[in-house]
Design a protein around this motif. Structure first.
Motif, PDB file in Angstrom:
ATOM      1  N   ASP A 126      36.405 -50.996  49.321  1.00 34.87           N
ATOM      2  CA  ASP A 126      36.412 -52.434  49.527  1.00 34.87           C
ATOM      3  C   ASP A 126      37.680 -53.057  48.961  1.00 34.87           C
ATOM      4  O   ASP A 126      38.261 -52.568  47.985  1.00 34.87           O
ATOM      5  CB  ASP A 126      35.190 -53.070  48.865  1.00 34.87           C
ATOM      6  CG  ASP A 126      33.895 -52.520  49.445  1.00 34.87           C
ATOM      7  OD1 ASP A 126      33.788 -52.499  50.673  1.00 34.87           O
ATOM      8  OD2 ASP A 126      33.033 -52.107  48.660  1.00 34.87           O
ATOM      9  N   PRO A 127      38.154 -54.177  49.540  1.00 32.48           N
ATOM     10  CA  PRO A 127      39.392 -54.802  49.075  1.00 32.48           C
ATOM     11  C   PRO A 127      39.347 -55.211  47.607  1.00 32.48           C
ATOM     12  O   PRO A 127      40.335 -55.061  46.899  1.00 32.48           O
ATOM     13  CB  PRO A 127      39.525 -56.024  49.990  1.00 32.48           C
ATOM     14  CG  PRO A 127      38.746 -55.690  51.205  1.00 32.48           C
ATOM     15  CD  PRO A 127      37.609 -54.845  50.734  1.00 32.48           C
ATOM     16  N   LEU A 128      38.199 -55.712  47.158  1.00 28.32           N
ATOM     17  CA  LEU A 128      38.128 -56.162  45.767  1.00 28.32           C
ATOM     18  C   LEU A 128      38.301 -55.001  44.805  1.00 28.32           C
ATOM     19  O   LEU A 128      38.920 -55.152  43.746  1.00 28.32           O
ATOM     20  CB  LEU A 128      36.791 -56.869  45.515  1.00 28.32           C
ATOM     21  CG  LEU A 128      36.720 -58.330  45.968  1.00 28.32           C
ATOM     22  CD1 LEU A 128      35.327 -58.889  45.735  1.00 28.32           C
ATOM     23  CD2 LEU A 128      37.753 -59.172  45.243  1.00 28.32           C
ATOM     24  N   THR A 129      37.751 -53.845  45.143  1.00 27.91           N
ATOM     25  CA  THR A 129      37.918 -52.681  44.279  1.00 27.91           C
ATOM     26  C   THR A 129      39.398 -52.319  44.149  1.00 27.91           C
ATOM     27  O   THR A 129      39.915 -52.098  43.047  1.00 27.91           O
ATOM     28  CB  THR A 129      37.135 -51.489  44.840  1.00 27.91           C
ATOM     29  OG1 THR A 129      35.753 -51.844  44.963  1.00 27.91           O
ATOM     30  CG2 THR A 129      37.277 -50.274  43.948  1.00 27.91           C
ATOM     31  N   SER A 130      40.109 -52.275  45.281  1.00 26.69           N
ATOM     32  CA  SER A 130      41.538 -51.975  45.248  1.00 26.69           C
ATOM     33  C   SER A 130      42.308 -53.048  44.505  1.00 26.69           C
ATOM     34  O   SER A 130      43.280 -52.763  43.792  1.00 26.69           O
ATOM     35  CB  SER A 130      42.071 -51.853  46.683  1.00 26.69           C
ATOM     36  OG  SER A 130      41.472 -50.773  47.349  1.00 26.69           O
ATOM     37  N   ALA A 246      31.338 -60.001  62.428  1.00 27.72           N
ATOM     38  CA  ALA A 246      31.031 -59.785  61.013  1.00 27.72           C
ATOM     39  C   ALA A 246      32.261 -59.208  60.311  1.00 27.72           C
ATOM     40  O   ALA A 246      32.809 -58.187  60.746  1.00 27.72           O
ATOM     41  CB  ALA A 246      29.841 -58.844  60.865  1.00 27.72           C
ATOM     42  N   TYR A 247      32.694 -59.876  59.258  1.00 26.04           N
ATOM     43  CA  TYR A 247      33.860 -59.417  58.497  1.00 26.04           C
ATOM     44  C   TYR A 247      33.497 -59.426  57.022  1.00 26.04           C
ATOM     45  O   TYR A 247      33.016 -60.430  56.497  1.00 26.04           O
ATOM     46  CB  TYR A 247      35.058 -60.341  58.739  1.00 26.04           C
ATOM     47  CG  TYR A 247      36.277 -59.986  57.913  1.00 26.04           C
ATOM     48  CD1 TYR A 247      37.220 -59.094  58.391  1.00 26.04           C
ATOM     49  CD2 TYR A 247      36.480 -60.543  56.661  1.00 26.04           C
ATOM     50  CE1 TYR A 247      38.339 -58.758  57.642  1.00 26.04           C
ATOM     51  CE2 TYR A 247      37.592 -60.224  55.895  1.00 26.04           C
ATOM     52  CZ  TYR A 247      38.520 -59.325  56.394  1.00 26.04           C
ATOM     53  OH  TYR A 247      39.618 -58.988  55.654  1.00 26.04           O
ATOM     54  N   GLY A 248      33.732 -58.329  56.361  1.00 28.86           N
ATOM     55  CA  GLY A 248      33.448 -58.285  54.931  1.00 28.86           C
ATOM     56  C   GLY A 248      33.491 -56.862  54.417  1.00 28.86           C
ATOM     57  O   GLY A 248      33.939 -55.933  55.101  1.00 28.86           O
ATOM     58  N   GLU A 249      33.014 -56.700  53.201  1.00 22.80           N
ATOM     59  CA  GLU A 249      32.965 -55.374  52.615  1.00 22.80           C
ATOM     60  C   GLU A 249      31.823 -54.574  53.233  1.00 22.80           C
ATOM     61  O   GLU A 249      31.025 -55.073  54.022  1.00 22.80           O
ATOM     62  CB  GLU A 249      32.798 -55.506  51.104  1.00 22.80           C
ATOM     63  CG  GLU A 249      33.927 -56.274  50.425  1.00 22.80           C
ATOM     64  CD  GLU A 249      33.738 -56.377  48.929  1.00 22.80           C
ATOM     65  OE1 GLU A 249      32.828 -55.714  48.406  1.00 22.80           O
ATOM     66  OE2 GLU A 249      34.493 -57.115  48.289  1.00 22.80           O
ATOM     67  N   SER A 250      31.773 -53.307  52.819  1.00 24.53           N
ATOM     68  CA  SER A 250      30.802 -52.413  53.440  1.00 24.53           C
ATOM     69  C   SER A 250      29.365 -52.852  53.195  1.00 24.53           C
ATOM     70  O   SER A 250      28.481 -52.552  54.003  1.00 24.53           O
ATOM     71  CB  SER A 250      31.000 -50.987  52.911  1.00 24.53           C
ATOM     72  OG  SER A 250      30.874 -50.966  51.494  1.00 24.53           O
ATOM     73  N   GLN A 280      36.590 -52.713  57.996  1.00 24.51           N
ATOM     74  CA  GLN A 280      36.207 -52.621  56.590  1.00 24.51           C
ATOM     75  C   GLN A 280      34.749 -52.222  56.415  1.00 24.51           C
ATOM     76  O   GLN A 280      34.340 -51.809  55.331  1.00 24.51           O
ATOM     77  CB  GLN A 280      36.445 -53.981  55.892  1.00 24.51           C
ATOM     78  CG  GLN A 280      37.898 -54.362  55.729  1.00 24.51           C
ATOM     79  CD  GLN A 280      38.495 -54.947  56.992  1.00 24.51           C
ATOM     80  OE1 GLN A 280      37.827 -55.061  58.016  1.00 24.51           O
ATOM     81  NE2 GLN A 280      39.773 -55.300  56.934  1.00 24.51           N
ATOM     82  N   MET A 281      33.971 -52.351  57.463  1.00 21.06           N
ATOM     83  CA  MET A 281      32.533 -52.129  57.369  1.00 21.06           C
ATOM     84  C   MET A 281      32.149 -50.787  57.978  1.00 21.06           C
ATOM     85  O   MET A 281      32.713 -50.361  58.987  1.00 21.06           O
ATOM     86  CB  MET A 281      31.779 -53.260  58.079  1.00 21.06           C
ATOM     87  CG  MET A 281      32.104 -54.641  57.523  1.00 21.06           C
ATOM     88  SD  MET A 281      31.462 -55.965  58.554  1.00 21.06           S
ATOM     89  CE  MET A 281      29.721 -55.651  58.451  1.00 21.06           C
TER      90      MET A 281
END
Length: 835
Positions: A126-130, A246-250, A280-281
């Motif tokens: 996920d982007p936040l993790t990176s 739908a756009y977002g983390e997994s 991303q999902m």
């Protein structure tokens, strides 16, 4: 579920107070999840997603291949560490600091063993993790949003703008212009909305709703999150938009799988939607969701990072087993969660639940839990490891290393050295795909469009139905095979529509609704005389001059070319009438020539009678010039010929009338009028009248003559071929002069109508000129109110009627006497006076 929401919340609080914790080995019947309080998995802190275990295997498989290949890193062994982020910033920061610490000691930036120096990090799913990892490694720079030049950050996915363009192309291909958006409730979701909203709007796509989902973060906000989820569900299901991006983390797929249980009005059959999910999902699920229904994700269209099957990967996965796998700290937890079993614990005398034997088969797991085929994210991890290996290989083979060895200096690799080789890396992986980065450190690749298909036995299939290829021609960058797409069951395999308003069919135009998006409109018919040939036209337009709208106002039809022809009934009737009157005139002329010596013919200027009959004959024949397709010659002469011939005929009538008057005046004793009676008088009357009309017509032909023309405005469905009169003023001058002569003739004849003589023509001339004037007075309004070929027909009828009036009124009485009353045709009757 909502009926038990309060009860659920109370149970959660009770468990927290009593300090109880459920074990992963406890068996949970997911089908009865909302009937019994057995859903402790929601709030336990250990949140491993079984589907993500494939990422670990992809990394391990890549390292295994590299270490077994003597051509890549000879005399070197590649190692790795894997840490779990738990979807939590704190745990992510802790794991990142551990990466930068010495082995088995939490001491940041203190490394005493150069062999274990950290050289590269493969970021999280996920982007936040990176972002959390990059914050510690690179500092607070917003590396995800705007990567500073020279920063050694590489993206193992194609450009995000390419994905947005692909989504737009997919929407426009199927005509889905009324869509919903579901995003994660974070800065990445907001950036996605702000990026695509103006682009979609410029291309005619409207947003019906924008909803933002949140993760469960703490126990205390579960009630609020579930209530919000219920509201989102109602918005999505009740919307007319059948397509949702739908756009977002997994974890957003985890949220989607809650949808069937979040409805306040649960029905046996949920309304279907076309879900378009971004790269991303992935199809993931929590442990407690493994046996949940999967209808909502059936037919999903997913943009995924391009992937291929790697040789040997499935065999590698099948060989994984908790009993013979060492160094894998995740496999036992994964195994217990995936298969719903518990490994025996010698410390416990009694075990609850099934016991894991290690003989379970990974290929028997449902696709929502684990897949044997490589996913796009696992493929990216595999390629990332190989990119690092090839960069290390290039660095070890470079002159820089050779110089250090020659100088017998200690090798001290730094990340800047690796970055130099990594940014220019390009290679073909074992699946045959070319891997390279652009100048921005982004993977040069496209996206695959995958259709998710869930079989009745819960078997999961990925079917490639399209792709986005940025390296191909622009017109072929987007491709889709719509025939192989499986839609949600709700649509009965009929391509779904997603419109705020049904299409406006041809013949209608859109009328925007006040206060509504531009995709919402009313359909109103085109105004008369305009058409719309395509659907959803903003306005109607007129056909060209050579065409006219059809009845449905959705197409233009070529106008028919018409003129007063000899083949149509009106033309046939007029030509027959003209021919009949001409024949009658010829018969009268022949009769007069045969009886030219009789008193009734000699009494009223025999030569003038012949000229009048010949001019009437020419008048009848002149009418034929007005019938048929107009040409240059006919247009040039028909009006002038009509004007000159008619002026001769009327001047003859005028001369006859004056001759009669002067003849009676000359019979008086001592009258001086005798010298005027004869040809001298006739010529002095006819010649000036003829020359005046001839002069008018000459001026007309010299200045602005008539010419062939097309009339496209008189009739909506016809183009009329006609003669343009050129100068309308001259045309009416010709008619006015004829009218002047007729009025003068009528006035003179009227005053002489009672002269005492048996053969007095004055009374007959009076009637004939009365008919003549009546015809031409009615001609003017009739001519002006007619259009096209009917104007020509009115003029022809006026010519024939007026000429026939002269022929009948002047010559019928004489023919009657000649043919039926010959006894009256003698000299005594000629000189008889009234008593």
């Amino acid at each position: 579920y909502l009926n038990y929401r309060e009860q659920f919340y109370k149970i959660v609080q009770r468990i927290l107070r009593e300090g109880k914790r459920a074990t992963w080995g406890s068996k949970c019947n997911s089908s009865n999840l909302f009937k019994i309080p057995s859903y402790i998995h929601l709030i336990i802190p250990f949140r491993v997603v079984p589907k993500n275990y494939q990422h670990i295997l992809a990394l391990s498989f890549a390292v295994k291949e590299i270490n077994e290949d003597p051509q890549i890193l000879p005399n070197h062994t590649l190692g790795f560490h894997i840490y779990d982020s738990y979807f939590n910033a704190k745990r992510t920061f802790h794991a990142t600091i551990q990466l930068m610490s010495t082995v088995k000691k939490f001491a940041p930036n203190y490394i005493c063993n150069i062999q274990n120096k950290l050289m590269a990090v493969v970021g999280g799913l996920d982007p936040l993790t990176s972002l959390h990892v990059a914050t510690l490694i690179y500092g607070p720079a917003p590396v995800i949003n705007h990567k500073p030049p020279g920063l050694s950050f590489y993206q193992m996915a194609p450009k995000g703008t390419l994905q947005y363009t692909g989504i737009l192309s997919l929407l426009l291909h199927f005509g889905w212009i009324w869509i919903g958006i579901l995003t994660s409730n974070d800065e990445y979701g907001e950036r996605f909305v702000h990026t695509v909203f103006p682009v979609f709007s410029r291309n005619g796509v409207c947003i019906a709703f924008i909803e933002r989902s949140s993760k469960f973060t703490t126990i205390t906000d579960i009630h609020e999150r579930l209530e919000k989820g219920s509201q989102i569900h109602e918005t999505v299901i009740n919307s007319k938009a059948n397509v949702v991006v739908a756009y977002g983390e997994s974890y957003l797929i985890v949220f989607l799988r809650w949808f069937p249980y979040l409805s306040k009005h649960t029905t046996n059959k949920q309304k279907g939607k076309v879900w378009i999910v971004t790269a991303q999902m992935e199809l993931t699920s929590m442990v407690y969701q493994q046996s949940w229904e999967t209808d909502i994700i059936h037919g999903v269209l997913s943009f995924t990072i391009h992937s291929n099957d790697l040789p040997g990967f499935k065999s590698f996965v099948k060989s994984r087993n908790p009993s013979n796998t060492k160094g894998d700290g995740f496999i036992r937890d994964f195994w217990q969660q995936a298969f719903g079993c518990v490994f025996p614990d010698p410390a416990l005398n009694k075990m609850d639940g099934d016991v894991c034997t290690g003989k379970e088969k990974l290929e028997n797991l449902p696709g929502t839990c684990f897949e044997m085929s490589l996913t796009g994210h696992s493929y990216s991890i595999y390629n990332a490891v190989y990119a690092m290996a090839y960069a290390l290989h290039s660095m070890c083979s470079s002159r820089f290393i050779h110089k250090l060895l020659v100088d017998k200096r200690e090798l001290n690799f730094q990340d800047k050295h690796l970055h130099h080789f990594l940014k220019g890396i390009h290679f073909n992986n074992s699946a045959g795909d070319k891997i390279s980065f652009d100048h921005n450190g982004e993977l040069v690749a496209g996206f695959d469009i995958i259709n998710w298909i869930i079989s009745p036995n819960q078997t999961f299939h990925r079917v490639k139905v399209g792709k986005i290829d940025p390296q191909g021609p622009p017109e072929k960058a987007f491709s889709i095979s719509e025939d192989v797409i499986t839609w949600h069951k709700w649509f009965n395999q009929v391509q779904p529509l997603s419109l705020c308003t049904e299409h406006c069919n041809p013949g209608f135009r859109k009328k925007m609704k006040e206060g509504e998006p531009f995709c919402c409109y009313d359909c109103i018919p085109c105004p008369e005389g305009k058409i719309s040939e395509q659907r959803d036209q903003n306005d109607c337009y007129e056909c060209s001059n050579e065409n006219y709208p059809n009845k449905n106002q959705d197409a233009c039809i070529p106008k028919a070319i018409t003129f007063l022809s000899f083949e149509e009934p009106l033309g046939i009737s007029l030509s027959c009438l003209a021919s009949a009157l001409s024949l009658i005139t010829i018969m009268v002329l022949g009769m007069f020539v045969r009886h030219h010596n009789t008193p009734i013919i000699k009494a009223n200027n025999r030569d003038l009678t012949y000229i009048l009959l010949i001019s009437l004959l020419l008048c009848f024949l002149c009418a034929l010039l007005f019938i048929g397709q107009p040409g240059k010659v006919t247009c040039l002469f028909r009006q002038t010929a009509f004007g000159i011939i008619f002026s001769v005929a009327v001047s003859c009538v005028l001369a006859k009338t004056i001759t009669v008057i002067l003849a009676f005046m000359a019979t008086k004793p001592g009258s001086r009028m005798r010298k005027w009676v004869g040809k001298r008088l006739t010529n002095s009357i006819m010649l000036p009248c003829f020359l005046a009309q001839n002069g008018i017509c000459t001026v007309w032909l010299v200045t602005f003559p008539p010419f062939p023309d097309t009339n496209i405005h008189s009739f909506a469905e016809e183009i009329v071929l006609e003669c343009n009169e050129g100068s309308v003023i001259m045309f009416y001058c010709v008619l006015s002069y004829l009218g002047f002569l007729a009025i003068v003739s009528f006035a003179v004849a009227f005053f002489a109508r009672k002269l005492p003589d048996s053969f007095n023509e004055a009374k007959f001339i009076t009637f004939s000129m009365l008919v003549f004037c009546s015809v031409w007075l009615s001609f003017i309004p009739s001519y002006l109110s007619s259009k096209g070929k009917y104007m020509v027909a009115v003029e022809i009828f006026s010519i024939l009627a007026s000429s026939a009036g002269l022929l009948c009124c002047i010559f019928a009485p004489k023919c009657y006497i000649i043919m039926l009353r010959p006894e009256l045709n003698n000299k005594e009757q000629l000189i008889r006076r009234k008593t």
